[in-house]
Design a protein around this motif. Structure first.
Motif, PDB file in Angstrom:
ATOM      1  N   VAL A 182      77.546  49.467  51.120  1.00 48.49           N
ATOM      2  CA  VAL A 182      78.356  49.626  52.322  1.00 48.49           C
ATOM      3  C   VAL A 182      79.316  50.795  52.140  1.00 48.49           C
ATOM      4  O   VAL A 182      80.181  50.768  51.255  1.00 48.49           O
ATOM      5  CB  VAL A 182      79.142  48.340  52.637  1.00 48.49           C
ATOM      6  N   ALA A 183      79.149  51.821  52.976  1.00 48.29           N
ATOM      7  CA  ALA A 183      80.017  52.998  52.917  1.00 48.29           C
ATOM      8  C   ALA A 183      81.178  52.812  53.887  1.00 48.29           C
ATOM      9  O   ALA A 183      80.984  52.449  55.050  1.00 48.29           O
ATOM     10  CB  ALA A 183      79.226  54.248  53.275  1.00 48.29           C
ATOM     11  N   VAL A 184      82.390  53.084  53.385  1.00 47.80           N
ATOM     12  CA  VAL A 184      83.609  52.950  54.197  1.00 47.80           C
ATOM     13  C   VAL A 184      84.488  54.169  53.934  1.00 47.80           C
ATOM     14  O   VAL A 184      84.310  54.883  52.932  1.00 47.80           O
ATOM     15  CB  VAL A 184      84.367  51.656  53.843  1.00 47.80           C
ATOM     16  N   ASN A 186      87.126  56.808  52.676  1.00 45.12           N
ATOM     17  CA  ASN A 186      87.815  56.936  51.394  1.00 45.12           C
ATOM     18  C   ASN A 186      89.195  56.291  51.466  1.00 45.12           C
ATOM     19  O   ASN A 186      89.901  56.403  52.467  1.00 45.12           O
ATOM     20  CB  ASN A 186      87.973  58.413  51.023  1.00 45.12           C
ATOM     21  N   GLY A 187      89.577  55.631  50.389  1.00 48.14           N
ATOM     22  CA  GLY A 187      90.855  54.938  50.340  1.00 48.14           C
ATOM     23  C   GLY A 187      90.736  53.457  50.644  1.00 48.14           C
ATOM     24  O   GLY A 187      91.657  52.687  50.374  1.00 48.14           O
ATOM     25  N   LEU A 188      89.592  53.063  51.227  1.00 49.17           N
ATOM     26  CA  LEU A 188      89.326  51.657  51.472  1.00 49.17           C
ATOM     27  C   LEU A 188      88.269  51.152  50.501  1.00 49.17           C
ATOM     28  O   LEU A 188      87.534  51.942  49.900  1.00 49.17           O
ATOM     29  CB  LEU A 188      88.841  51.443  52.913  1.00 49.17           C
ATOM     30  N   MET A 189      88.189  49.856  50.352  1.00 52.53           N
ATOM     31  CA  MET A 189      87.191  49.229  49.493  1.00 52.53           C
ATOM     32  C   MET A 189      86.382  48.254  50.321  1.00 52.53           C
ATOM     33  O   MET A 189      86.916  47.608  51.219  1.00 52.53           O
ATOM     34  CB  MET A 189      87.894  48.479  48.344  1.00 52.53           C
ATOM     35  N   ASN A 190      85.081  48.163  50.038  1.00 49.78           N
ATOM     36  CA  ASN A 190      84.281  47.080  50.609  1.00 49.78           C
ATOM     37  C   ASN A 190      83.961  46.077  49.512  1.00 49.78           C
ATOM     38  O   ASN A 190      83.563  46.454  48.401  1.00 49.78           O
ATOM     39  CB  ASN A 190      82.973  47.570  51.205  1.00 49.78           C
ATOM     40  N   VAL A 191      84.111  44.801  49.846  1.00 44.45           N
ATOM     41  CA  VAL A 191      83.749  43.717  48.937  1.00 44.45           C
ATOM     42  C   VAL A 191      82.684  42.871  49.619  1.00 44.45           C
ATOM     43  O   VAL A 191      82.894  42.361  50.720  1.00 44.45           O
ATOM     44  CB  VAL A 191      84.973  42.841  48.585  1.00 44.45           C
ATOM     45  N   SER A 192      81.539  42.741  48.952  1.00 49.30           N
ATOM     46  CA  SER A 192      80.451  41.907  49.462  1.00 49.30           C
ATOM     47  C   SER A 192      80.102  40.856  48.426  1.00 49.30           C
ATOM     48  O   SER A 192      80.838  40.645  47.462  1.00 49.30           O
ATOM     49  CB  SER A 192      79.237  42.773  49.826  1.00 49.30           C
ATOM     50  N   ASN A 193      78.996  40.195  48.598  1.00 47.01           N
ATOM     51  CA  ASN A 193      78.623  39.068  47.756  1.00 47.01           C
ATOM     52  C   ASN A 193      78.142  39.533  46.385  1.00 47.01           C
ATOM     53  O   ASN A 193      77.639  40.641  46.214  1.00 47.01           O
ATOM     54  CB  ASN A 193      77.512  38.269  48.431  1.00 47.01           C
ATOM     55  N   TYR A 206      83.540  59.373  53.025  1.00 47.77           N
ATOM     56  CA  TYR A 206      83.196  57.967  52.814  1.00 47.77           C
ATOM     57  C   TYR A 206      82.853  57.709  51.350  1.00 47.77           C
ATOM     58  O   TYR A 206      82.323  58.579  50.654  1.00 47.77           O
ATOM     59  CB  TYR A 206      81.996  57.567  53.684  1.00 47.77           C
ATOM     60  N   THR A 207      83.128  56.490  50.918  1.00 44.21           N
ATOM     61  CA  THR A 207      82.717  56.013  49.601  1.00 44.21           C
ATOM     62  C   THR A 207      81.832  54.783  49.796  1.00 44.21           C
ATOM     63  O   THR A 207      82.154  53.896  50.601  1.00 44.21           O
ATOM     64  CB  THR A 207      83.930  55.637  48.736  1.00 44.21           C
ATOM     65  N   ARG A 208      80.715  54.749  49.076  1.00 40.19           N
ATOM     66  CA  ARG A 208      79.794  53.624  49.184  1.00 40.19           C
ATOM     67  C   ARG A 208      80.055  52.639  48.043  1.00 40.19           C
ATOM     68  O   ARG A 208      80.130  53.030  46.872  1.00 40.19           O
ATOM     69  CB  ARG A 208      78.350  54.109  49.127  1.00 40.19           C
ATOM     70  N   TRP A 209      80.188  51.374  48.415  1.00 43.37           N
ATOM     71  CA  TRP A 209      80.433  50.300  47.452  1.00 43.37           C
ATOM     72  C   TRP A 209      79.177  49.444  47.355  1.00 43.37           C
ATOM     73  O   TRP A 209      78.679  48.945  48.361  1.00 43.37           O
ATOM     74  CB  TRP A 209      81.631  49.462  47.891  1.00 43.37           C
ATOM     75  N   ASP A 210      78.656  49.291  46.138  1.00 40.80           N
ATOM     76  CA  ASP A 210      77.368  48.638  45.916  1.00 40.80           C
ATOM     77  C   ASP A 210      77.562  47.254  45.282  1.00 40.80           C
ATOM     78  O   ASP A 210      78.241  47.118  44.253  1.00 40.80           O
ATOM     79  CB  ASP A 210      76.479  49.480  44.996  1.00 40.80           C
ATOM     80  N   THR A 223      78.025  39.274  53.657  1.00 34.78           N
ATOM     81  CA  THR A 223      79.288  39.649  54.273  1.00 34.78           C
ATOM     82  C   THR A 223      79.757  41.039  53.860  1.00 34.78           C
ATOM     83  O   THR A 223      79.283  41.603  52.862  1.00 34.78           O
ATOM     84  CB  THR A 223      80.375  38.614  53.910  1.00 34.78           C
ATOM     85  N   VAL A 224      80.672  41.567  54.657  1.00 35.18           N
ATOM     86  CA  VAL A 224      81.445  42.754  54.289  1.00 35.18           C
ATOM     87  C   VAL A 224      82.920  42.418  54.495  1.00 35.18           C
ATOM     88  O   VAL A 224      83.293  41.677  55.407  1.00 35.18           O
ATOM     89  CB  VAL A 224      81.064  43.992  55.130  1.00 35.18           C
ATOM     90  N   ASN A 225      83.749  42.948  53.606  1.00 34.32           N
ATOM     91  CA  ASN A 225      85.198  42.821  53.703  1.00 34.32           C
ATOM     92  C   ASN A 225      85.780  44.174  53.348  1.00 34.32           C
ATOM     93  O   ASN A 225      85.587  44.661  52.223  1.00 34.32           O
ATOM     94  CB  ASN A 225      85.722  41.764  52.725  1.00 34.32           C
ATOM     95  N   ILE A 226      86.477  44.781  54.289  1.00 33.80           N
ATOM     96  CA  ILE A 226      86.934  46.165  54.104  1.00 33.80           C
ATOM     97  C   ILE A 226      88.455  46.210  54.256  1.00 33.80           C
ATOM     98  O   ILE A 226      89.003  45.743  55.272  1.00 33.80           O
ATOM     99  CB  ILE A 226      86.272  47.086  55.140  1.00 33.80           C
ATOM    100  N   ALA A 227      89.131  46.753  53.241  1.00 30.05           N
ATOM    101  CA  ALA A 227      90.598  46.826  53.281  1.00 30.05           C
ATOM    102  C   ALA A 227      91.087  47.672  52.113  1.00 30.05           C
ATOM    103  O   ALA A 227      90.306  48.150  51.269  1.00 30.05           O
ATOM    104  CB  ALA A 227      91.208  45.428  53.218  1.00 30.05           C
ATOM    105  N   ASP A 228      92.384  47.843  52.049  1.00 30.34           N
ATOM    106  CA  ASP A 228      93.031  48.429  50.873  1.00 30.34           C
ATOM    107  C   ASP A 228      93.276  47.287  49.890  1.00 30.34           C
ATOM    108  O   ASP A 228      94.382  46.744  49.791  1.00 30.34           O
ATOM    109  CB  ASP A 228      94.345  49.100  51.280  1.00 30.34           C
ATOM    110  N   TYR A 229      92.202  46.919  49.182  1.00 34.31           N
ATOM    111  CA  TYR A 229      92.256  45.768  48.280  1.00 34.31           C
ATOM    112  C   TYR A 229      92.680  46.172  46.877  1.00 34.31           C
ATOM    113  O   TYR A 229      92.433  47.301  46.423  1.00 34.31           O
ATOM    114  CB  TYR A 229      90.880  45.111  48.171  1.00 34.31           C
TER     115      TYR A 229
END
Length: 541
Positions: A182-184, A186-193, A206-210, A223-229
């Motif tokens: 999931v690419a979001v 820059n500066g944000l993080m995606n958290v999935s399962n 964008y930065t992709r989180w795998d 799921t996807v969860n996107i925020a400044d985590y």
């Protein structure tokens, strides 16, 4: 997919559930037809970009499946408001026909039984936005108090095909898990399962989180969860515990989660077996909505309060020493995510058992009396508006009573069995026997009957398929006490305990009046019925 245990519901008399009028759209989403049953999903590889400003998704899902029956057509689901860019198989564009949220895909040749196939489903669009997540399905696009984008999704009941193409049925889960790239911005993080595999700067802002899940997983759990985590890591007896929380909540989260999570894991693993998704780890992820049981990435939005947003749903005060969302949504890892109902009409298999885990946790920590106080407080949440089990094959859930009434049913069965050692073994064995399987109500009842060596079918049927609470009618004449059940099916039978002169006596009432000898001096009003152990009504006359 998980091993599916299917039985005819009509064998239980569940065909008495009142049918409603449903549309072709309902049956396409909730039913099983050859275009769905002819293939078995092996894996999803989701690769998407989410634009918070446009509230849009673009990308693809690679669907790997095994052919169970020769076919040249399959059904994949994607909400009709989302655009299909192309569907590719062996470098060829496939033709398809859309009907509501169903996509019927045609292949240029017959796919042979036993072969493994891969399609790449390219799509884009603006997914449905929830009005009141998680009670209605969709995305939540909001901002945290620092004005950073904060995005989540909850789709249970509504359908995962709201935001990504899949076989949107609880009868099928990918055997070999799933990957979520999931690419979001820059500066944000995606958290999935599952497990974090790494991130990649795409050099386009964008930065992709795998992420990857190795276990089978419900469609609605992805799921996807996107925020400044920020990430908090812990470990409990070899199980990774990871918390992803808004940056400014880090210290609060550290203290808050430490109070509940480890005692909860000790309790649940002792009562229900080892955490089912050990390979994927356990996570709590802070979300802009209250919560959801997303497998190995539990959505948490209880604002670091005890109870349910600072309140006790039982109204007794017994539920105010723990965080309701942490306990309830984690309970779903065993009941809902590991053991899954094949149709959402049977969602009590998720919610009744999981609501009961709250009582189990209280008993682990505070003891039996507090647990009984808590679960009896939930009686006031039962509406008896419609049956807990709904109509099958149309993506329809039953009454919300599946929560409180489902848990009260289990508490009643515990006291019918009347042997706590046997009860806890039964519950543990049930969780272990059907771990990572897809089942139905008959499977549950058959298991409970076999392990208890009792015929509990009339009890399950009464509470799950009717809105009537059994009423025990007591009357006394001289030295005889008469008793029978009313407000029940003709076939209903269930033992119940009464207390006479501080002595517990077990009755075995039916709908026919029975009698027992009793001291003439004992007044009817002095006979106590154990209504805290049995979810029933009483009439003395």
């Amino acid at each position: 997919m998980k091993k599916i245990l299917l039985f005819s519901i009509s064998l239980l008399g569940f065909n008495q559930i009142e049918a409603q009028n449903f549309s072709r759209k309902d049956s396409l989403q909730g039913g099983l037809r050859e275009e769905r049953t002819c293939y078995d999903v092996m894996r999803y590889n989701l690769d998407i970009k989410i634009n918070p400003t446009e509230k849009s998704i673009v990308g693809f899902n690679e669907i790997i499946f095994k052919v169970d029956d020769n076919t040249s057509k399959i059904q994949v689901d994607l909400f009709e408001n989302m655009k299909i860019e192309s569907i590719i198989w062996k470098n060829k564009k496939l033709t398809y026909k859309r009907e509501f949220n169903a996509v019927f895909i045609d292949f240029p040749e017959e796919l042979k039984k036993g072969t493994t196939q891969t399609i790449t489903f390219n799509y884009s669009g603006n997914p449905v936005i929830a009005k009141n997540a998680p009670w209605d399905g969709g995305f939540v696009f909001t901002k945290d108090k620092k004005e950073n984008p904060w995005i989540g999704v909850a789709v249970q009941g509504t359908g995962a095909s709201l935001w990504y193409p899949c076989k949107d049925s609880q009868t099928d889960e990918p055997d070999n898990g799933a990957s979520m790239k999931v690419a979001v911005p820059n500066g944000l993080m995606n958290v999935s399962n599952g497990r974090f595999l790494g991130s990649t700067d795409l050099k386009d802002g964008y930065t992709r989180w795998d992420w990857e899940v190795k276990n089978p997983i419900n469609n609605y759990d992805i799921t996807v969860n996107i925020a400044d985590y920020v990430h908090i890591h812990d470990n409990h007896e070899g199980l990774d515990l990871d918390y992803y929380v808004l940056r400014y909540n880090e210290e609060t989260a550290r203290k808050h989660f430490d109070n509940d999570v480890k005692p909860m894991m000790n309790c649940f693993q002792s009562k229900f077996g080892k955490y089912p998704f050990h390979e994927d780890g356990y996570k709590l992820v802070e979300t802009p909505y209250l919560g959801m049981e997303h497998q190995s990435a539990v959505a948490y939005g209880n604002k670091y309060k005890k109870g349910y947003l600072g309140n006790d749903l039982s109204g007794t005060g017994a539920g105010m020493f723990f965080d309701y969302i942490t306990i309830h949504e984690t309970g779903h890892e065993w009941f809902g995510n590991s053991i899954t109902s094949k149709d959402i009409a049977d969602m009590w298999i998720h919610e009744g058992f999981t609501t009961y885990t709250e009582t189990v946790f209280i008993e682990c920590v505070k003891g039996y009396d507090e647990a009984i106080r808590y679960i009896n407080g939930s009686k006031f949440n039962v509406r008896n508006d419609r049956p807990i089990i709904a109509q099958f094959g149309v993506n329809k859930e039953g009454s919300g009573d599946m929560y409180a009434k489902g848990a009260l049913l289990l508490n009643t069965i515990r006291h019918i069995i009347n042997d706590d050692e046997k009860w806890w073994k039964l519950l543990y064995d049930y969780s272990e026997t059907y771990k990572k399987q897809i089942i139905d109500t008959k499977t549950v009842i058959d298991f409970f009957n076999k392990e208890s060596n009792m015929d509990l079918t009339p009890v399950f049927e009464q509470y799950l398929t009717t809105t009537k609470i059994p009423k025990l009618v007591l009357s006394k004449s001289g030295g005889k006490l008469s008793y029978n059940w009313e407000n029940v099916k003709d076939t209903f039978k269930m033992p119940v305990d009464i207390v006479v002169n501080e002595k517990t006596i077990r009755l075995h009432p039916t709908t026919s009046k029975q009698e027992m000898k009793i001291d003439k001096k004992i007044e009817l009003e002095n006979i106590e019925v154990k209504t805290k152990q049995f979810f029933i009504k009483i009439e003395k006359k």
